[in-house]
Design an enzyme around this catalytic site. Structure first.
Site, PDB file in Angstrom:
ATOM      1  N   HIS A   1       0.878  -1.177   0.000  1.00 30.36           N
ATOM      2  CA  HIS A   1       0.000   0.000   0.000  1.00 30.36           C
ATOM      3  C   HIS A   1       0.919   1.231   0.000  1.00 30.36           C
ATOM      4  O   HIS A   1       2.035   1.181   0.519  1.00 30.36           O
ATOM      5  CB  HIS A   1      -0.837  -0.049   1.288  1.00 30.36           C
ATOM      6  CG  HIS A   1      -1.887   1.000   1.421  1.00 30.36           C
ATOM      7  ND1 HIS A   1      -1.600   2.295   1.789  1.00 30.36           N
ATOM      8  CD2 HIS A   1      -3.236   0.946   1.270  1.00 30.36           C
ATOM      9  CE1 HIS A   1      -2.735   2.982   1.852  1.00 30.36           C
ATOM     10  NE2 HIS A   1      -3.735   2.197   1.537  1.00 30.36           N
TER      11      HIS A   1
ATOM     12  N   ASP B   1       3.329  -4.381   7.926  1.00 26.35           N
ATOM     13  CA  ASP B   1       2.086  -3.639   7.777  1.00 26.35           C
ATOM     14  C   ASP B   1       0.944  -4.650   7.930  1.00 26.35           C
ATOM     15  O   ASP B   1       0.663  -5.433   7.012  1.00 26.35           O
ATOM     16  CB  ASP B   1       2.064  -2.975   6.392  1.00 26.35           C
ATOM     17  CG  ASP B   1       0.737  -2.275   6.106  1.00 26.35           C
ATOM     18  OD1 ASP B   1      -0.206  -2.412   6.909  1.00 26.35           O
ATOM     19  OD2 ASP B   1       0.644  -1.609   5.057  1.00 26.35           O
TER      20      ASP B   1
ATOM     21  N   GLN C   1      -4.256  -5.070   6.948  1.00 23.66           N
ATOM     22  CA  GLN C   1      -5.280  -5.947   6.353  1.00 23.66           C
ATOM     23  C   GLN C   1      -5.259  -7.357   6.902  1.00 23.66           C
ATOM     24  O   GLN C   1      -6.012  -8.202   6.424  1.00 23.66           O
ATOM     25  CB  GLN C   1      -5.112  -5.982   4.823  1.00 23.66           C
ATOM     26  CG  GLN C   1      -5.397  -4.678   4.137  1.00 23.66           C
ATOM     27  CD  GLN C   1      -6.838  -4.207   4.305  1.00 23.66           C
ATOM     28  OE1 GLN C   1      -7.721  -4.954   4.736  1.00 23.66           O
ATOM     29  NE2 GLN C   1      -7.087  -2.950   3.984  1.00 23.66           N
TER      30      GLN C   1
ATOM     31  N   LYS D   1     -10.110  -0.611  10.927  1.00 23.73           N
ATOM     32  CA  LYS D   1     -10.298  -1.805  10.082  1.00 23.73           C
ATOM     33  C   LYS D   1     -10.567  -3.031  10.950  1.00 23.73           C
ATOM     34  O   LYS D   1     -10.777  -4.128  10.452  1.00 23.73           O
ATOM     35  CB  LYS D   1      -9.072  -2.021   9.200  1.00 23.73           C
ATOM     36  CG  LYS D   1      -8.844  -0.884   8.188  1.00 23.73           C
ATOM     37  CD  LYS D   1      -7.658  -1.163   7.310  1.00 23.73           C
ATOM     38  CE  LYS D   1      -7.103   0.064   6.635  1.00 23.73           C
ATOM     39  NZ  LYS D   1      -7.901   0.527   5.490  1.00 23.73           N
TER      40      LYS D   1
ATOM     41  N   CYS E   1      -4.692   2.496  -3.710  1.00 24.60           N
ATOM     42  CA  CYS E   1      -3.446   2.994  -3.097  1.00 24.60           C
ATOM     43  C   CYS E   1      -2.335   1.950  -3.237  1.00 24.60           C
ATOM     44  O   CYS E   1      -1.528   1.757  -2.303  1.00 24.60           O
ATOM     45  CB  CYS E   1      -3.636   3.353  -1.622  1.00 24.60           C
ATOM     46  SG  CYS E   1      -4.771   4.703  -1.364  1.00 24.60           S
TER      47      CYS E   1
HETATM   48  C1  LIG Z   1      -2.284  -2.635   3.657  1.00 27.33           C
HETATM   49  C2  LIG Z   1      -2.613  -1.254   4.137  1.00 27.33           C
HETATM   50  N1  LIG Z   1      -1.661  -0.512   4.714  1.00 27.33           N
HETATM   51  C3  LIG Z   1      -1.901   0.709   5.192  1.00 27.33           C
HETATM   52  C4  LIG Z   1      -3.144   1.279   5.088  1.00 27.33           C
HETATM   53  C5  LIG Z   1      -3.379   2.653   5.644  1.00 27.33           C
HETATM   54  O1  LIG Z   1      -4.269   2.589   6.712  1.00 27.33           O
HETATM   55  P1  LIG Z   1      -4.817   3.948   7.365  1.00 27.33           P
HETATM   56  O2  LIG Z   1      -5.423   4.726   6.238  1.00 27.33           O
HETATM   57  O3  LIG Z   1      -5.831   3.471   8.353  1.00 27.33           O
HETATM   58  O4  LIG Z   1      -3.665   4.632   7.978  1.00 27.33           O
HETATM   59  C6  LIG Z   1      -4.169   0.568   4.477  1.00 27.33           C
HETATM   60  C7  LIG Z   1      -5.508   1.175   4.305  1.00 27.33           C
HETATM   61  O5  LIG Z   1      -6.297   0.782   3.491  1.00 27.33           O
HETATM   62  C8  LIG Z   1      -3.903  -0.733   3.999  1.00 27.33           C
HETATM   63  O6  LIG Z   1      -4.851  -1.449   3.421  1.00 27.33           O
END
Ligand SMILES: Cc1ncc(COP(=O)(O)O)c(C=O)c1O
Length: 422
Positions: free
Chosen positions: A135, A213, A216, A239, A380
């Protein structure tokens, strides 16, 4: 990490009564073709159970006081509840101590924070290894760091099916001896499950710091940071059935203790004089200013909610749903599915697809008229889509309240869109 495996299945349709969103919902327009929402965007943000909403409302209504400050009882209770939330969240992800949990604003904030905190350990020419599954939140903070310190970034390749190429990762790690390896646990665009323990072991073999990270993965499977053996791990509350505005940066206790703070202000100091300031211990050292107290309590309530249902049960339920949905969508001739599950790989909670002759954005607008909420675009994850030769996909994602009826509603919208665009 105690899953209550013996409970009867309370997921899918049965759990919806605990989510006001699925009840008589005044926020959803009444002119939709279906009344019950098929909310298929839980990867963007999950719906909230009543226990989370009520916990936050109780704090804001009756218990509101700042923490770590007041000598009065209300503030003492708020502090106790806040620190109890930290301990519960630590336990939920298998962390050895509450001191391993830094509260942030979300995954993005957590990754930016750790990138900033690791900066003094890096010198010009050092390497950072990421993957093409990331992401943007796990790319851009490292790019900013690379610009500041003149570092080199490398991206491990993936297969055409969206599976991480472990050989390529191993080769890049061996060749560049990175200082940091930062990798997603589950791809937000494809749902690919990354063998994160193996990734961390590879990275540690050359002494790299590992960042995971888990945005998800945290809602779909039990996490055990000790077993994964990562140095840092990031996730967002929203999430995981919790509120927006709060997230977690897990760090190994000795790693956090050795890092300098990133933000300065109240709450993160041991003493301040006009000449010199000394820091509080971690994790407070990284939590300058008033934290999101109601949100932290809401996140702890969410953690308790999924824990009582059992992460193993949630994983099992969602896996069956994902495979049933993939089979159902595969019967639609106009749909092309992406992701590793089609080819025997592991995929969590997310299905990406395109429809012949219908742009994903148009489809998402049409699906909305059916009360089907899904995501369209690059998610993203532009480098990932580019690697697969795509610009945009439609993406559905599940939560523990998702059911096959949602997928049937989606298929109705697909038929309608095909007719409209043929
Ligand atoms: C894999 C992953 N990393 C990071 C993020 C960023 O999360 P946040 O917008 O809650 O900071 C997301 C959000 O969709 C994500 O799916």
């Amino acid at each position: 990490m105690n899953d209550s495996k013996s409970q009867p299945l309370l997921l899918g349709e049965a759990i919806r009564q605990q989510f006001p969103f699925f009840g008589d919902n005044p926020a959803l327009p009444s002119d939709r073709r279906r009344i019950v929402p098929a909310y298929l965007d839980s990867a963007a943000t999950s719906q909230k159970p009543r226990c989370v909403i009520e916990r936050m409302t109780r704090f804001l209504s009756y218990e509101n006081a700042n923490i770590h400050r007041g000598a009065y009882q209300l503030s003492g209770v708020a502090t106790e509840n806040f620190e109890d939330a930290r301990a519960r969240i630590a336990d939920f992800i298998g962390a050895s101590s509450p001191n391993c949990i830094v509260f942030t604003r979300g995954t993005t904030d957590s990754i930016n924070l750790v990138a900033r905190a690791l900066e003094p350990e890096l010198s010009e020419g050092d390497a950072i290894v990421l993957t093409l599954l990331e992401h943007h939140s796990n790319i851009v903070p490292w790019q900013l760091l690379a610009q500041r310190k003149r570092l080199k970034l490398y991206f491990a390749d993936i297969s055409d099916q969206g599976v991480l190429n472990l050989d390529d990762l191993a080769q890049k790690i061996a060749a560049t001896k990175p200082k940091i390896v930062s990798v997603t646990h589950v791809s937000n665009a494809l749902g690919t499950l990354v063998p994160i323990k193996a990734v961390c072991a590879l990275a540690h073999s050359v002494g790299a710091t590992t960042v995971v990270d888990a945005a998800q993965s945290v809602s779909h499977m039990a996490l055990d940071v000790d077993d994964i053996d990562c140095d840092f791990l990031a996730f967002s509350g929203h999430k995981l059935y919790g509120p927006t505005g709060v997230g977690v940066l897990y760090g190994k206790e000795q790693r956090l203790a050795a890092l300098e703070p990133v933000y300065g202000g109240g709450g993160m100091i041991s003493s301040v004089s006009t000449e010199k300031t000394t820091w509080a211990d971690a994790p407070q050292r990284f939590e300058a200013g008033t934290p999101p107290i109601a949100e932290v309590l809401g996140l702890a309530a969410a953690v308790e909610f999924v824990r009582q249902l059992g992460m193993a049960q949630i994983e099992d339920y969602e896996e069956k749903l994902l495979y049933a949905a993939m089979e159902r969508l595969a019967r639609e001739k106009a749909i092309t599915l992406y992701g590793p599950a089609l080819h025997g790989g592991e995929q969590k909670g997310i299905i990406s697809f395109t429809i012949d002759g219908v742009h994903p954005h148009d489809f998402s607008t049409i699906a909305d008229t059916f009360n089907v909420q899904l995501r369209a675009g690059h998610h993203c994850a532009m480098p990932l889509l580019k690697r697969l030769g795509l610009q945009s996909t439609a993406r559905i994602s599940f939560g523990l309240y998702s059911i096959m009826d949602d997928v049937e509603a989606l298929c109705e919208a697909v038929h309608f869109a095909q007719k409209k665009f043929s």
